[in-house]
Design an enzyme around this catalytic site. Structure first.
Site, PDB file in Angstrom:
ATOM      1  N   ASP A   8       0.869  -1.170   0.000  1.00  0.00           N
ATOM      2  CA  ASP A   8       0.000   0.000   0.000  1.00  0.00           C
ATOM      3  C   ASP A   8       0.922   1.241   0.000  1.00  0.00           C
ATOM      4  O   ASP A   8       2.108   1.143   0.353  1.00  0.00           O
ATOM      5  CB  ASP A   8      -0.865  -0.043   1.264  1.00  0.00           C
ATOM      6  CG  ASP A   8      -1.604   1.252   1.502  1.00  0.00           C
ATOM      7  OD1 ASP A   8      -2.416   1.623   0.643  1.00  0.00           O
ATOM      8  OD2 ASP A   8      -1.355   1.898   2.537  1.00  0.00           O
ATOM      9  N   ASP A  10      -0.056   5.243   0.746  1.00  0.00           N
ATOM     10  CA  ASP A  10      -0.289   6.229   1.822  1.00  0.00           C
ATOM     11  C   ASP A  10      -0.407   5.538   3.176  1.00  0.00           C
ATOM     12  O   ASP A  10      -1.218   4.626   3.342  1.00  0.00           O
ATOM     13  CB  ASP A  10      -1.568   7.017   1.570  1.00  0.00           C
ATOM     14  CG  ASP A  10      -1.477   7.871   0.329  1.00  0.00           C
ATOM     15  OD1 ASP A  10      -1.593   7.308  -0.771  1.00  0.00           O
ATOM     16  OD2 ASP A  10      -1.271   9.087   0.459  1.00  0.00           O
ATOM     17  N   ASP A 201      -1.839  -0.639   5.684  1.00  0.00           N
ATOM     18  CA  ASP A 201      -2.044   0.076   6.951  1.00  0.00           C
ATOM     19  C   ASP A 201      -3.508   0.153   7.359  1.00  0.00           C
ATOM     20  O   ASP A 201      -3.832   0.823   8.339  1.00  0.00           O
ATOM     21  CB  ASP A 201      -1.469   1.500   6.869  1.00  0.00           C
ATOM     22  CG  ASP A 201      -2.323   2.440   6.033  1.00  0.00           C
ATOM     23  OD1 ASP A 201      -2.909   1.976   5.030  1.00  0.00           O
ATOM     24  OD2 ASP A 201      -2.422   3.619   6.385  1.00  0.00           O
TER      25      ASP A 201
HETATM   26  O1  LIG Z   1      -6.236   7.861  -0.284  1.00  0.00           O
HETATM   27  C1  LIG Z   1      -5.233   7.701  -0.994  1.00  0.00           C
HETATM   28  O2  LIG Z   1      -4.683   8.649  -1.588  1.00  0.00           O
HETATM   29  C2  LIG Z   1      -4.661   6.321  -1.236  1.00  0.00           C
HETATM   30  O3  LIG Z   1      -4.461   5.594  -0.106  1.00  0.00           O
HETATM   31  P1  LIG Z   1      -3.691   4.178  -0.091  1.00  0.00           P
HETATM   32  O4  LIG Z   1      -2.348   4.377  -0.758  1.00  0.00           O
HETATM   33  O5  LIG Z   1      -3.593   3.943   1.377  1.00  0.00           O
HETATM   34  O6  LIG Z   1      -4.552   3.197  -0.831  1.00  0.00           O
HETATM   35 MG   LIG Z   2      -2.943   3.201   3.180  1.00  0.00          MG
END
Ligand SMILES: O=C(O)COP(=O)(O)O
Ligand SMILES: [Mg+2]
Length: 255
Positions: A8, A10, A201
């Protein structure tokens, strides 16, 4: 036998909340609205930038729902258009969707300008990716963030080359928690579910992995806050990436 590690973005690889809050502040200011503090923004990250904007505008009372339904297509004739407009009026939709679409045009520019400015890799990320590459694992990013922003972040933080694949929120018609995003990556790597592991996360990441039948580990430094339990609990909690050995990932992925 390939081993596939899916990350993942973010809240897992990067702390992106500060610059997302900055960009949102820019957009809200143009709309005459006050900024939102970073802690609040953190809770809205995970479904992509457009969804985050919808949540912020709903929170500000500008939208009645965070993801308004787009109006009916007007059709070819004046009678079709009038019918569509009547249906939208009856359903109370159209206005919110148009407003979000307009605000999104501004936010997409604001976020592109801020993207990579105040985000940072979480400790141990670059070293872990290097260790995994050395051991020959195939690596992919599975994010709900729109692809252009995901790529900008990976390049700005010097880790784009570490990944063989990025499946972003707008890469496919669906996004996490739909298992199709995992299936897409497995197909690209010609791998089976028992050869892959997702490191994320959030509950969304756990549900995505479970639906696709792959293993899942969660970092504790992510955004959602709290620790998902029961069916939403991960196979393992990670306190620091330094503790992650590629061999252990491969073992889980292959187990
Ligand atoms: O909300 C975002 O920009 C994406 O979130 P993620 O990388 O945790 O999937
Ligand atoms: Mg995330």
């Amino acid at each position: 036998m390939p081993s596939v590690l899916l990350f993942d973005l973010d809240g897992t690889l990067m702390d992106t909340a500060p610059e997302i809050a900055d960009a949102l502040g820019d957009t809200l200011a143009r709309l005459g609205l006050p900024p939102v503090d970073e802690a609040r923004v953190r809770g809205w990250i995970g479904d992509g930038a457009r969804a985050l904007l919808g949540k912020a505008l709903c929170d500000a009372g500008v939208l009645s729902t965070p993801s308004p339904v787009a109006p009916h297509p007007a059709g070819d004739t004046a009678a079709d258009a009038a019918g569509a407009a009547r249906r939208d009026l009856t359903a109370g939709r159209g206005g919110d969707a148009a407003l979000l679409a307009q605000a999104w045009r501004g936010f997409a520019v604001d976020y592109a300008l801020r993207c990579g400015s105040r985000s940072r890799l979480f400790p141990g990320v670059a070293a872990l990716l290097a260790r995994c590459r050395e051991r020959g694992l195939r690596l992919a990013v599975l994010t709900n963030k729109e692809g252009r922003f995901a790529h900008q972040l990976l390049v700005r933080h010097g880790i784009a080359e570490a990944f063989d694949l990025v499946v972003a929120g707008d890469s496919l018609p669906v996004r996490k928690p739909d298992p199709a995003v995992v299936h897409h990556a497995l197909q690209a790597f010609d791998a089976e579910p028992d050869q892959a592991l997702l490191i994320g996360d959030s509950v969304t990441d756990v549900r995505t992995a479970r639906a696709a039948g792959i293993g899942v580990w969660l970092v504790r430094h992510g955004y959602p806050g709290g620790e998902p339990a029961g069916a939403d609990a991960p196979d393992r909690w990670l306190d620091h990436f330094d503790a992650v050995e590629p061999e252990a990932c491969a073992r889980v992925a292959i187990a």
